[in-house]
Design an enzyme around this catalytic site. Structure first.
Site, short mmCIF file in Angstrom:
data_model
loop_
_atom_site.label_atom_id
_atom_site.label_comp_id
_atom_site.label_asym_id
_atom_site.label_seq_id
_atom_site.Cartn_x
_atom_site.Cartn_y
_atom_site.Cartn_z
N TYR A 73 -99.95 -31.74 -68.16
CA TYR A 73 -99.96 -30.41 -67.51
C TYR A 73 -99.39 -29.30 -68.38
O TYR A 73 -99.34 -28.17 -67.96
CB TYR A 73 -99.22 -30.47 -66.17
CG TYR A 73 -97.83 -31.10 -66.21
CD1 TYR A 73 -96.74 -30.38 -66.67
CD2 TYR A 73 -97.63 -32.40 -65.76
CE1 TYR A 73 -95.48 -30.95 -66.71
CE2 TYR A 73 -96.37 -32.99 -65.80
CZ TYR A 73 -95.30 -32.26 -66.28
OH TYR A 73 -94.05 -32.83 -66.33
N LYS A 74 -98.95 -29.61 -69.59
CA LYS A 74 -98.42 -28.57 -70.48
C LYS A 74 -99.57 -28.01 -71.32
O LYS A 74 -100.45 -27.37 -70.79
CB LYS A 74 -97.27 -29.14 -71.30
CG LYS A 74 -96.07 -29.45 -70.41
CD LYS A 74 -94.95 -30.18 -71.13
CE LYS A 74 -93.81 -30.45 -70.16
NZ LYS A 74 -92.95 -31.54 -70.61
N ARG A 131 -87.04 -18.92 -73.15
CA ARG A 131 -88.03 -19.76 -73.82
C ARG A 131 -89.43 -19.17 -73.63
O ARG A 131 -89.83 -18.85 -72.52
CB ARG A 131 -87.95 -21.16 -73.23
CG ARG A 131 -88.71 -22.22 -73.98
CD ARG A 131 -88.39 -23.59 -73.44
NE ARG A 131 -88.96 -23.79 -72.10
CZ ARG A 131 -89.33 -24.97 -71.62
NH1 ARG A 131 -89.18 -26.06 -72.32
NH2 ARG A 131 -89.83 -25.07 -70.41
N ASP A 189 -92.71 -39.14 -78.06
CA ASP A 189 -93.13 -38.39 -76.88
C ASP A 189 -93.79 -37.10 -77.36
O ASP A 189 -93.16 -36.30 -78.06
CB ASP A 189 -91.92 -38.09 -75.99
CG ASP A 189 -92.34 -37.45 -74.67
OD1 ASP A 189 -93.39 -36.77 -74.65
OD2 ASP A 189 -91.62 -37.62 -73.67
N PHE A 238 -85.46 -34.47 -74.00
CA PHE A 238 -85.69 -34.10 -72.60
C PHE A 238 -85.02 -35.16 -71.70
O PHE A 238 -85.22 -36.36 -71.90
CB PHE A 238 -87.19 -34.02 -72.34
CG PHE A 238 -87.55 -33.43 -71.02
CD1 PHE A 238 -87.55 -32.04 -70.85
CD2 PHE A 238 -87.85 -34.22 -69.94
CE1 PHE A 238 -87.88 -31.49 -69.63
CE2 PHE A 238 -88.19 -33.67 -68.71
CZ PHE A 238 -88.19 -32.29 -68.56
C1 LIG Z 1 -92.34 -32.29 -69.66
C2 LIG Z 1 -91.73 -33.51 -70.24
C3 LIG Z 1 -91.70 -34.69 -69.51
C4 LIG Z 1 -92.21 -34.72 -68.11
O1 LIG Z 1 -92.12 -35.96 -67.53
P1 LIG Z 1 -92.78 -36.19 -66.09
O2 LIG Z 1 -92.75 -37.64 -65.92
O3 LIG Z 1 -94.15 -35.59 -66.13
O4 LIG Z 1 -91.96 -35.44 -65.09
C5 LIG Z 1 -91.17 -35.81 -70.13
N1 LIG Z 1 -90.69 -35.76 -71.38
C6 LIG Z 1 -90.70 -34.62 -72.10
C7 LIG Z 1 -90.17 -34.61 -73.49
C8 LIG Z 1 -91.22 -33.46 -71.55
O5 LIG Z 1 -91.22 -32.32 -72.24
#
Ligand SMILES: *Cc1c(COP(=O)(O)O)cnc(C)c1O
Length: 424
Positions: A223-224, A383, A198, A129
């Site tokens: 939030y996921k 997705r 992560d 990401f």
């Molecule tokens: C959703 C996600 C993030 C989100 O990071 P924020 O700091 O909340 O914007 C980070 N890393 C991964 C791999 C994600 O899927």
């Protein structure tokens, strides 16, 4: 051939079926985007209203003690710990995933430098990401390190005596591919590198055992799959054997051993508390707690193991139905078929119209999302996230039926579905 009746029967036999009642789902919607923003827990509005009207409105400053505000990051962290194989007292819910990643990467570089100063690299996946890569790149610039990006099959070969840290996302946001956490962690350690995970797409989606895997650091998203609400605090875990060795660089007063002595010098709190920075958002933490509670409610029925079985059954069914019912429409599969390599999402590829097909589905109440390809190895994807807490087998049937109709009627070619929004 699987039929609608088969799906109805699977729902009738599903031991996790009643967990859906813990959520407020919008009418006429099949929500397949819980991997991006989880559904609102039914308990959240009243809980948030209580924090606002009673705790803030009436109790005001006393709430830091009286309503447990000060300890909320640890309290919610302990609940998240149960989902990721972490011991009590080793997780805090705080800040964002990006910010927490900066803290743990920085601490990991200090730890590596103390033992092996010649190790000057962070290795990660090119398709990680982007925020993870940006944070790592920025930190490398700051500290004179090098960020090395590789494809998944090149990770093992990239681990040599130059590598300080291997930083990976457990489930890839784009393909849904799942790393073997114990094996990859062991490979990193065998090469003398530290392992940072992560868990953004795995906490609450797949069973995780950080302790069993012997990982060094982990961060994840609120939030996921944790259903904590938009912009919910994220979380951070540090292996207890490392926690007290270094400060993290965002050494604010909430990470101090005795913040209310207001001393001019920084003395880090023992353990994970030093990974906090400053004052935390109480309204958001209360909403996050409601979200985490929906997952803990499944503990009586087998917890993450049971949720995982249902998640695999849902994603298997979706793949099978797409292949049976949407054949000949140019769809490909970007997600691994092997259970051990699949998270809780399925990504379909299509050379043309992926974005517009997703928009046409959303107009029909089937909410997934679109991620652009990179013009090379990664194609445009449709997705679909499957959250076993609130998605059933008939939902999967209906989603595929809509997809079939959108493709057969070429509905996706309508101009309104081909206009790009800022958030895809
Ligand atoms: C959703 C996600 C993030 C989100 O990071 P924020 O700091 O909340 O914007 C980070 N890393 C991964 C791999 C994600 O899927």
């Amino acid at each position: 051939m699987t039929t609608l009746q088969d799906c109805q029967q699977l729902d009738a036999q599903d031991p996790l079926r009643d967990l859906r009642d813990l959520f407020t789902l919008p009418d006429a919607t099949i929500y397949l985007d819980g991997n991006s923003l989880g559904v609102m827990p039914a308990a959240a509005p009243a809980r948030v209203a209580d924090v606002v009207t009673r705790e803030w409105g009436t109790d005001l400053i006393q709430s830091w003690n009286k309503n447990g505000w000060f300890a909320m990051p640890q309290k919610v962290g302990d609940k998240i710990a149960r989902l990721i194989g972490a011991a009590p007292g080793t997780v805090v819910a705080t800040d964002s995933t990006s910010v927490n990643l900066f803290k743990v990467l920085s601490a990991a570089l200090h730890l590596a430098a103390a033992d092996a100063p010649q190790r000057q690299r962070i290795v990660s996946e090119r398709s990680n990401f982007p925020t993870d890569l940006y944070i790592a790149e920025a930190l490398c610039k700051e500290r004179g390190y090098e960020l090395v990006l590789v494809e998944p099959e090149e990770i093992a070969g990239a681990l040599n005596d130059q590598v300080a840290v291997l930083m990976l996302t457990h489930v890839n946001y784009r393909t849904g591919a799942l790393h073997d956490m114990p094996a990859v962690t062991a490979a990193a350690h065998a090469a003398g590198a530290l392992m940072v995970w992560d868990l953004a797409h795995s906490a609450g989606a797949v069973p995780v055992d950080l302790t069993g895997a012997g990982a060094d650091y982990a961060v994840g998203c609120g939030y996921k799959y944790l259903n904590g609400g938009p912009g919910a605090p994220a979380f951070v875990w540090v292996n207890p054997k490392h926690a007290d060795r270094f400060w993290q660089p965002l050494a604010g007063w909430w990470g101090h051993a005795t913040p209310f002595e207001f001393t001019p010098d920084y003395r880090p709190a023992p353990g994970i508390t030093r990974y906090q920075c400053g004052t935390q958002p109480m309204i958001s933490l209360a909403a996050l707690e409601c979200g985490v509670d929906t997952l803990l409610a499944a503990e009586a029925q087998g917890g993450m193991t049971a949720l995982r079985s249902k998640s695999l059954a849902l994603t298997d069914l979706f793949i099978q139905l797409v292949e049976e019912r949407c054949a000949g429409h140019g769809l490909g599969l970007a997600t691994p078929r092997e259970h051990a390599q699949r998270g809780s999402q399925v990504c379909l590829t299509r050379d043309e119209g992926a974005y517009a097909i997703v928009q046409a589905l959303i107009a029909r109440g089937v909410v997934g999302d679109y991620r652009a390809g990179d013009g090379g190895r990664h194609k445009d994807i449709l997705r679909f996230g499957f959250t076993p807490l609130y998605i059933g087998f008939v939902d999967v049937w209906n989603a595929v039926e809509h997809l079939k109709q959108v493709l057969e009627t070429a509905e996706w070619k309508r101009p309104e579905f081909n206009r790009k929004h800022a958030v895809t």
